[in-house]
Design an enzyme around this catalytic site. Sequence first.
Site, PDB file in Angstrom:
ATOM      1  N   CYS A 194       1.106  -0.341 -29.205  1.00  0.00           N
ATOM      2  CA  CYS A 194       0.221  -0.512 -28.054  1.00  0.00           C
ATOM      3  C   CYS A 194       0.565  -1.833 -27.388  1.00  0.00           C
ATOM      4  O   CYS A 194       1.076  -2.749 -28.025  1.00  0.00           O
ATOM      5  CB  CYS A 194      -1.239  -0.493 -28.486  1.00  0.00           C
ATOM      6  N   HIS A 245       2.011 -10.850 -36.206  1.00  0.00           N
ATOM      7  CA  HIS A 245       2.410 -10.209 -34.951  1.00  0.00           C
ATOM      8  C   HIS A 245       2.948 -11.233 -33.961  1.00  0.00           C
ATOM      9  O   HIS A 245       2.237 -11.654 -33.037  1.00  0.00           O
ATOM     10  CB  HIS A 245       1.200  -9.465 -34.369  1.00  0.00           C
ATOM     11  N   CYS A 275       3.439  -6.535 -26.177  1.00  0.00           N
ATOM     12  CA  CYS A 275       3.669  -6.348 -27.609  1.00  0.00           C
ATOM     13  C   CYS A 275       4.777  -5.338 -27.910  1.00  0.00           C
ATOM     14  O   CYS A 275       5.277  -5.293 -29.029  1.00  0.00           O
ATOM     15  CB  CYS A 275       2.380  -5.901 -28.294  1.00  0.00           C
TER      16      CYS A 275
END
Length: 429
Positions: free
Chosen positions: A415, A384, A94
Amino acid sequence: MNPGSAFVLPGLRTPFTKMDRELARFDGLALSAPVIQQTVAGDRGPGRDGAARIDLVLWGAVIPSLTVSNWGREVWFDSGLDPGVPAQGIVQACATSLAAATHAAGQVGAGRADLVLCGGVESMSHTQIGLSQGLSRKIRRAGRAGSFPRMVRTLGDIRPRDLRISVPAVAERTTGKTMGQHAEEMAREWGIPREAQDRFALASHEGATRDGGEFFRSLLVTPGTFPVDGDTLPRSGTSPEKLAGLRPAFSRSAGTLTAGNSSPLTDGAAACWVASEAGLSALPDALPRARLLDWRQAAIDPEREGLLIAPAIAIAQLLHRHGLSLDDIGLWEIHEAFAAQVLCTVAALESPEWLAARSPAKDGLGAFPRERINPNGGSVALGHPFGATGARILSQTVVELASRPAGTRAIVSVCAAGGLGHVALLEAV
């Protein structure tokens, strides 16, 4: 790197949409190419004729592709710009496009580059399904058989056990648990109730839909580029009652994470610039910029700690290195994989005991200014797309900092799978 030697400037991005919806027909290349074209050739870049001034393109995607290995080079080819610009792929789950930006800043700080285009993409709608190793091997052998009878005999060796397929999942290879299951464990460990998660999610949607989403207009590609011209995930009409009515998504019996307080699976691409003082001359004077002061990565053992808690360690280490407290940061842009994950990070940063065991901040960092988190919404509301989120957050941060006094500091925090945390410290100029 030398402090103040690198700057971040906003690029453009696609609208973000839910997987299998409005952008479903666009693969990662088709999502990325218009973003790159318009960022470089439009009023955010050096122009088509100035593309040769770009020293490097860093672009990433998280989900493996059978046809693309070097995402940077392939999306640059598809953009139709100067093929003489080098490009490479980069991946850190990510944090992929944040990692691209800090890697670029390292190049700038070392005097090896003046202008780097960074970004990433994820087309969750185009996730490829893999065959088992046994079936793949036998099909490859059949393809090399040399004659039709041999091909038939080789294919005849396929057994029922070979007919398994591999569907990529948002799960940890080492633990076998999904991200949501890990986040549920973190919420229980830190005592984060469902109501607090829903309140945070509501604030994310409210920030993202304020003034009809006007904040994002300058960050999106030209209207008409894609079937939709704005993000489709933020909900202006959501409410505490609607969020409270959603079922738990990852633990049916006692779960607190829902589709409403978790980031959705999303399609999208995003870009940003990293430049030296000299590199700024290639970009429009009106383009906002922020100084990238420093960055830090941290890692934890997912078997012993909460999978997504590593950013708290990286933040504590970064602040300690600069002699800063939590209150010294005027803007916090924290990736919202889950509302629970952000709230756990905040709780960890407010715990002197937890910090003392894991960072140089032996006396704590003070109270967290919660009202400074994600004023324009975050991943819970916006979505996302894994490879794009870092660049989305960086561009968003720079635009927000431009409205604040010079010297205002911001922390960008992401994160990532594998128990990783990647954070950066920026300053308004």
